[in-house]
Motif scaffolding. Structure first.
Motif, PDB file in Angstrom:
ATOM      1  N   GLU A  70       0.869  -1.373  -0.099  1.00  0.00           N
ATOM      2  CA  GLU A  70       0.197  -0.061   0.052  1.00  0.00           C
ATOM      3  C   GLU A  70       0.921   1.191   0.222  1.00  0.00           C
ATOM      4  OE1 GLU A  70      -3.688   0.332   2.776  1.00  0.00           O
ATOM      5  OE2 GLU A  70      -2.396   1.795   3.586  1.00  0.00           O
ATOM      6  N   VAL A  71       0.527   2.213  -0.849  1.00  0.00           N
ATOM      7  CA  VAL A  71       1.054   3.656  -1.039  1.00  0.00           C
ATOM      8  C   VAL A  71       0.090   4.493  -0.692  1.00  0.00           C
ATOM      9  CG1 VAL A  71       2.694   4.806  -2.404  1.00  0.00           C
ATOM     10  CG2 VAL A  71       2.815   2.305  -2.469  1.00  0.00           C
ATOM     11  N   ILE A  72       0.273   5.460   0.289  1.00  0.00           N
ATOM     12  CA  ILE A  72      -0.436   6.672   0.496  1.00  0.00           C
ATOM     13  C   ILE A  72      -0.018   7.815  -0.487  1.00  0.00           C
ATOM     14  CG2 ILE A  72      -1.334   8.186   2.038  1.00  0.00           C
ATOM     15  CD1 ILE A  72      -1.826   5.445   2.949  1.00  0.00           C
ATOM     16  N   ILE A  73      -1.004   8.010  -1.326  1.00  0.00           N
ATOM     17  CA  ILE A  73      -0.445   9.094  -2.337  1.00  0.00           C
ATOM     18  C   ILE A  73      -0.997  10.718  -1.900  1.00  0.00           C
ATOM     19  CG2 ILE A  73      -0.458   7.650  -4.126  1.00  0.00           C
ATOM     20  CD1 ILE A  73      -3.244   8.382  -5.083  1.00  0.00           C
ATOM     21  N   GLY A  74      -1.997  10.468  -0.861  1.00  0.00           N
ATOM     22  CA  GLY A  74      -2.518  11.942  -0.405  1.00  0.00           C
ATOM     23  C   GLY A  74      -3.369  11.938   0.594  1.00  0.00           C
ATOM     24  N   SER A  75      -3.683  13.160   1.239  1.00  0.00           N
ATOM     25  CA  SER A  75      -4.406  13.037   2.455  1.00  0.00           C
ATOM     26  C   SER A  75      -5.097  14.624   2.646  1.00  0.00           C
ATOM     27  CB  SER A  75      -3.499  12.819   3.716  1.00  0.00           C
ATOM     28  OG  SER A  75      -4.264  12.892   4.934  1.00  0.00           O
ATOM     29  N   CYS A  93     -12.515  20.360   2.080  1.00  0.00           N
ATOM     30  CA  CYS A  93     -11.161  19.716   2.499  1.00  0.00           C
ATOM     31  C   CYS A  93      -9.904  20.887   2.245  1.00  0.00           C
ATOM     32  CB  CYS A  93     -11.066  18.386   1.954  1.00  0.00           C
ATOM     33  SG  CYS A  93     -12.307  17.300   2.427  1.00  0.00           S
ATOM     34  N   MET A  94      -9.106  20.461   2.907  1.00  0.00           N
ATOM     35  CA  MET A  94      -7.863  21.003   2.787  1.00  0.00           C
ATOM     36  C   MET A  94      -6.695  20.048   2.674  1.00  0.00           C
ATOM     37  SD  MET A  94      -5.456  23.411   2.387  1.00  0.00           S
ATOM     38  CE  MET A  94      -6.038  24.946   3.031  1.00  0.00           C
ATOM     39  N   MET A  95      -6.193  19.819   1.346  1.00  0.00           N
ATOM     40  CA  MET A  95      -5.251  18.961   1.130  1.00  0.00           C
ATOM     41  C   MET A  95      -3.860  19.058   1.939  1.00  0.00           C
ATOM     42  SD  MET A  95      -5.826  16.542  -0.897  1.00  0.00           S
ATOM     43  CE  MET A  95      -4.262  15.931  -1.631  1.00  0.00           C
ATOM     44  N   THR A  96      -3.756  18.283   2.773  1.00  0.00           N
ATOM     45  CA  THR A  96      -2.556  18.402   3.946  1.00  0.00           C
ATOM     46  C   THR A  96      -1.370  17.656   3.393  1.00  0.00           C
ATOM     47  OG1 THR A  96      -3.502  16.400   5.001  1.00  0.00           O
ATOM     48  CG2 THR A  96      -4.010  18.737   5.847  1.00  0.00           C
ATOM     49  N   SER A  97      -1.283  16.577   2.512  1.00  0.00           N
ATOM     50  CA  SER A  97      -0.212  16.008   2.118  1.00  0.00           C
ATOM     51  C   SER A  97      -0.684  15.400   0.646  1.00  0.00           C
ATOM     52  CB  SER A  97       0.326  15.100   3.085  1.00  0.00           C
ATOM     53  OG  SER A  97      -0.458  13.804   3.043  1.00  0.00           O
ATOM     54  N   GLY A  98       0.530  15.263  -0.338  1.00  0.00           N
ATOM     55  CA  GLY A  98       0.433  14.653  -1.308  1.00  0.00           C
ATOM     56  C   GLY A  98      -0.582  14.974  -2.307  1.00  0.00           C
ATOM     57  N   GLU A 135      -1.223  19.329  -2.579  1.00  0.00           N
ATOM     58  CA  GLU A 135      -1.136  19.558  -1.323  1.00  0.00           C
ATOM     59  C   GLU A 135      -1.291  21.105  -1.186  1.00  0.00           C
ATOM     60  OE1 GLU A 135       2.414  19.388   1.968  1.00  0.00           O
ATOM     61  OE2 GLU A 135       2.318  17.812   0.346  1.00  0.00           O
ATOM     62  N   GLY A 136      -1.727  21.514  -0.209  1.00  0.00           N
ATOM     63  CA  GLY A 136      -1.925  22.986   0.115  1.00  0.00           C
ATOM     64  C   GLY A 136      -3.140  23.611  -0.561  1.00  0.00           C
ATOM     65  N   TYR A 137      -4.000  22.754  -1.358  1.00  0.00           N
ATOM     66  CA  TYR A 137      -5.117  23.685  -1.912  1.00  0.00           C
ATOM     67  C   TYR A 137      -6.302  23.058  -1.317  1.00  0.00           C
ATOM     68  CZ  TYR A 137      -2.264  25.180  -5.780  1.00  0.00           C
ATOM     69  OH  TYR A 137      -1.343  25.700  -6.735  1.00  0.00           O
ATOM     70  N   GLU A 138      -7.501  23.896  -1.129  1.00  0.00           N
ATOM     71  CA  GLU A 138      -8.834  23.483  -0.522  1.00  0.00           C
ATOM     72  C   GLU A 138      -9.377  22.993  -1.858  1.00  0.00           C
ATOM     73  OE1 GLU A 138     -10.445  27.487   0.715  1.00  0.00           O
ATOM     74  OE2 GLU A 138      -9.625  27.016   2.596  1.00  0.00           O
ATOM     75  N   CYS A 139     -10.444  22.051  -1.577  1.00  0.00           N
ATOM     76  CA  CYS A 139     -11.066  21.495  -2.445  1.00  0.00           C
ATOM     77  C   CYS A 139     -12.496  20.888  -1.901  1.00  0.00           C
ATOM     78  CB  CYS A 139     -10.351  20.179  -3.225  1.00  0.00           C
ATOM     79  SG  CYS A 139      -9.826  18.797  -2.046  1.00  0.00           S
ATOM     80  N   GLY A 140     -13.325  20.503  -2.804  1.00  0.00           N
ATOM     81  CA  GLY A 140     -14.570  19.562  -2.475  1.00  0.00           C
ATOM     82  C   GLY A 140     -14.256  18.066  -3.140  1.00  0.00           C
ATOM     83  N   ILE A 141     -14.623  17.167  -1.926  1.00  0.00           N
ATOM     84  CA  ILE A 141     -14.501  15.908  -2.501  1.00  0.00           C
ATOM     85  C   ILE A 141     -15.820  15.311  -2.250  1.00  0.00           C
ATOM     86  CG2 ILE A 141     -13.456  13.556  -1.783  1.00  0.00           C
ATOM     87  CD1 ILE A 141     -11.139  15.258  -0.774  1.00  0.00           C
ATOM     88  N   TYR A 142     -16.212  14.683  -3.339  1.00  0.00           N
ATOM     89  CA  TYR A 142     -17.656  13.763  -3.075  1.00  0.00           C
ATOM     90  C   TYR A 142     -17.134  12.485  -3.235  1.00  0.00           C
ATOM     91  CZ  TYR A 142     -22.237  12.143  -4.675  1.00  0.00           C
ATOM     92  OH  TYR A 142     -23.387  11.458  -4.786  1.00  0.00           O
ATOM     93  N   LEU A 143     -17.631  11.602  -2.277  1.00  0.00           N
ATOM     94  CA  LEU A 143     -17.287   9.959  -2.131  1.00  0.00           C
ATOM     95  C   LEU A 143     -18.513   9.183  -2.758  1.00  0.00           C
ATOM     96  CD1 LEU A 143     -15.760   9.951   1.366  1.00  0.00           C
ATOM     97  CD2 LEU A 143     -14.461  10.303  -0.866  1.00  0.00           C
ATOM     98  N   ASP A 144     -17.941   8.087  -3.396  1.00  0.00           N
ATOM     99  CA  ASP A 144     -19.170   7.287  -4.045  1.00  0.00           C
ATOM    100  C   ASP A 144     -19.818   6.698  -2.851  1.00  0.00           C
ATOM    101  OD1 ASP A 144     -20.442   6.192  -5.935  1.00  0.00           O
ATOM    102  OD2 ASP A 144     -18.527   4.501  -6.462  1.00  0.00           O
ATOM    103  N   ASP A 145     -20.845   6.570  -2.674  1.00  0.00           N
ATOM    104  CA  ASP A 145     -21.820   5.850  -1.709  1.00  0.00           C
ATOM    105  C   ASP A 145     -21.275   5.935  -0.411  1.00  0.00           C
ATOM    106  OD1 ASP A 145     -23.448   4.864  -3.855  1.00  0.00           O
ATOM    107  OD2 ASP A 145     -21.897   2.985  -4.033  1.00  0.00           O
ATOM    108  N   PHE A 146     -21.153   7.568   0.164  1.00  0.00           N
ATOM    109  CA  PHE A 146     -20.886   7.375   1.385  1.00  0.00           C
ATOM    110  C   PHE A 146     -20.936   9.118   1.849  1.00  0.00           C
ATOM    111  CE2 PHE A 146     -18.078   8.504   5.245  1.00  0.00           C
ATOM    112  CZ  PHE A 146     -18.520   7.459   6.006  1.00  0.00           C
ATOM    113  N   ASN A 147     -21.788   9.251   2.685  1.00  0.00           N
ATOM    114  CA  ASN A 147     -22.400  10.512   3.186  1.00  0.00           C
ATOM    115  C   ASN A 147     -22.242  11.001   4.648  1.00  0.00           C
ATOM    116  OD1 ASN A 147     -23.336  11.809   0.492  1.00  0.00           O
ATOM    117  ND2 ASN A 147     -24.685  10.138   0.857  1.00  0.00           N
ATOM    118  N   ASP A 148     -21.734   9.957   5.356  1.00  0.00           N
ATOM    119  CA  ASP A 148     -21.588  10.249   6.865  1.00  0.00           C
ATOM    120  C   ASP A 148     -20.248  10.713   7.136  1.00  0.00           C
ATOM    121  OD1 ASP A 148     -22.194  10.142   9.662  1.00  0.00           O
ATOM    122  OD2 ASP A 148     -21.513   7.998   9.637  1.00  0.00           O
ATOM    123  N   LEU A 149     -19.984  11.982   6.562  1.00  0.00           N
ATOM    124  CA  LEU A 149     -18.806  12.432   6.880  1.00  0.00           C
ATOM    125  C   LEU A 149     -18.870  13.458   8.181  1.00  0.00           C
ATOM    126  CD1 LEU A 149     -17.453  13.054   3.240  1.00  0.00           C
ATOM    127  CD2 LEU A 149     -16.527  12.022   5.001  1.00  0.00           C
TER     128      LEU A 149
END
Length: 167
Positions: A70-75, A93-98, A135-149
């Protein structure tokens, strides 16, 4: 199985166990050679031990199951939630890494516990659909079939890379 030339019993044993015969400074007698041909047993001959060992290692390595790492590519950290009717929840979200890309496999982490694994359905940056966020940018993330954020959840993108097996 023993020292000496390759015999008919060696051929029959290889035939019963679906094996090949590796010979080091030996050859089969005439009856064993014709039996090997009849039974479809592969005979390999070596006069240099390193070549024999190298071939055995290659054969065994090829028999191993593929190994994945497993390789983490971003958070990204969830900072705000947008509930949109007929769509679902968009995580501000705020991209904190990768980096993250649309379609990445992700996991949602809450209080250091994985609560969901899935995929990124879409990424937005300043009201525009984008394919990648760095990394360092704000963004909107929409996940497939998950809304309990929840705010402070972490969305972590990862991929599984095949690594070569070694003996």
């Amino acid at each position: 199985s023993q020292t000496g030339g390759i015999t008919e019993s060696d051929i029959m044993l290889a035939s019963a166990s679906d094996a090949i015969i590796l010979g080091f400074h030996v050859r089969p007698n005439q009856k064993a050679a014709s039996l090997a041909e009849k039974e479809g047993i592969q005979l390999k001959y070596y006069s240099v031990i390193y070549y024999l060992l190298d071939d055995v290692q290659k054969a065994l390595t090829g028999m191993l199951d593929p190994k994945f790492e497993e390789v983490i590519i971003g958070s990204a950290e969830v900072r705000k939630l947008y509930k949109i009717s007929k769509v679902g929840t968009i995580a501000g979200c705020m991209m904190t890494s990768g980096k993250m890309k649309k379609g990445n496999t992700i996991r949602v982490i809450r209080d250091n516990v994985v609560i969901h694994e899935g995929k990124i359905k879409s990424l937005r940056r300043e009201k525009n659909d984008v394919s990648e966020i760095l990394e360092g940018y704000e963004c909107g993330i929409y996940l497939d079939d998950f809304n309990d954020l929840k705010i402070e959840d972490v969305v972590e993108a990862y991929e599984m890379k095949e690594v070569s097996n070694k003996l």
